[in-house]
Write a protein that holds these residues in place. Structure first.
Motif, PDB file in Angstrom:
ATOM      1  N   VAL A  24      20.783 -16.590 -12.003  1.00 55.31           N
ATOM      2  CA  VAL A  24      20.376 -15.848 -13.202  1.00 55.31           C
ATOM      3  C   VAL A  24      21.653 -15.429 -13.917  1.00 55.31           C
ATOM      4  CG1 VAL A  24      19.241 -13.771 -14.083  1.00 55.31           C
ATOM      5  CG2 VAL A  24      18.227 -15.018 -12.167  1.00 55.31           C
ATOM      6  N   ARG A  25      21.829 -15.935 -15.154  1.00 57.63           N
ATOM      7  CA  ARG A  25      23.065 -15.656 -15.894  1.00 57.63           C
ATOM      8  C   ARG A  25      22.808 -15.121 -17.300  1.00 57.63           C
ATOM      9  NH1 ARG A  25      26.053 -21.302 -15.559  1.00 57.63           N
ATOM     10  NH2 ARG A  25      23.903 -21.920 -15.990  1.00 57.63           N
TER      11      ARG A  25
ATOM     12  N   ASP B 164      17.318 -16.606 -18.566  1.00 57.51           N
ATOM     13  CA  ASP B 164      17.148 -16.696 -17.106  1.00 57.51           C
ATOM     14  C   ASP B 164      16.438 -15.452 -16.582  1.00 57.51           C
ATOM     15  OD1 ASP B 164      18.590 -19.082 -17.101  1.00 57.51           O
ATOM     16  OD2 ASP B 164      20.480 -18.101 -16.562  1.00 57.51           O
TER      17      ASP B 164
ATOM     18  N   ASP C  66      12.724 -15.459 -17.202  1.00 56.45           N
ATOM     19  CA  ASP C  66      12.012 -16.311 -16.238  1.00 56.45           C
ATOM     20  C   ASP C  66      11.875 -15.601 -14.895  1.00 56.45           C
ATOM     21  OD1 ASP C  66      11.741 -18.357 -18.076  1.00 56.45           O
ATOM     22  OD2 ASP C  66      13.507 -19.460 -17.371  1.00 56.45           O
TER      23      ASP C  66
END
Length: 233
Positions: free
Chosen positions: A33-34, A38, A41
């Motif tokens: 996750v960046r 992200d 989601d």
């Protein structure tokens, strides 16, 4: 929803919620996750798995609290929470958060039902934290604050994503406005999950939703092995 019930969804309630990332720290650290996309989601997946399970447990606890104090029965519902959380690390965290929330709730909304919940777990001496699961406490606290099962489910669904969203700003340095936009975009989904969960409030406890989130379970265990952690979970 009554204003005092909103305290249960407020990170400033002295129940330790600020110390937890809702499972976000491991994927953030690994690079899974960046970005805000992200994160969106991740929050969507968490809401429909762990969030739905927690919301249904909270709704069931709130509904059952209306039957009056009965220490033994809370251990049965707590066992159902255990069954929906296969990660030992996550179970320990859920109990630690539940213990902290129970303390805060008893000080804010004194109630014989909250006392009974605490008495049940003191007698049991649960090995992995000695506290009841967080969503169970949340449901009983909502009842003590004159809330409904739907209120309890809505708060559980919201807190399932809001804690991770807040943690994302600290972990990843994301734009707070973008993060809160992603959270706002989930509002309809949060409402839908709360509605679905509240619909199970009168179900047999063994039939409550049990959605699987194996990636979250695996990350929770890896988090315990990390040499450096910003959050407890």
């Amino acid at each position: 929803m009554r204003n005092d019930l909103l305290l249960l969804a407020d990170s400033r309630l002295p129940a330790g919620g600020h110390a937890h990332s809702g499972g976000l720290e491991p994927p953030a650290t690994s690079g899974a996750v960046r970005t805000v996309a992200d994160l969106a989601d991740f929050l969507h997946g968490r809401l429909h798995t762990a969030g739905l399970a927690a919301a249904a447990l909270a709704a069931a606890a709130c509904r059952h609290a209306g039957n009056g104090p009965d220490p033994a029965s809370w251990l049965v519902l707590d066992a159902e929470a255990d069954a929906r959380d296969p990660s030992p690390g996550q179970r320990a965290v859920a109990r630690a958060q539940g213990k902290a929330l129970l303390r805060a709730a008893r000080g804010t909304w004194p109630s014989p039902v909250l006392d009974a919940l605490g008495d049940a777990h003191r007698a049991r001496r649960t090995p992995d934290g000695r506290g009841p699961h967080h969503p169970v406490v949340l449901g009983v606290a909502a009842f003590a604050a004159d809330g409904s099962p739907h209120d309890a489910a809505a708060i559980a669904a919201y807190t399932a994503v809001s804690g991770s969203a807040s943690a994302a700003v600290r972990l990843l340095g994301l734009d707070p406005l973008g993060v809160h936009r992603a959270l706002a975009d989930l509002s309809a989904a949060v409402d839908a999950v709360a509605h679905e969960a509240a619909g199970h409030a009168e179900d047999a406890w063994a039939d409550l939703p049990a959605p699987s989130a194996p990636v979250l379970d695996g990350w929770a265990e890896l988090h315990l092995l990390a040499d450096l952690r910003l959050f407890e979970s």
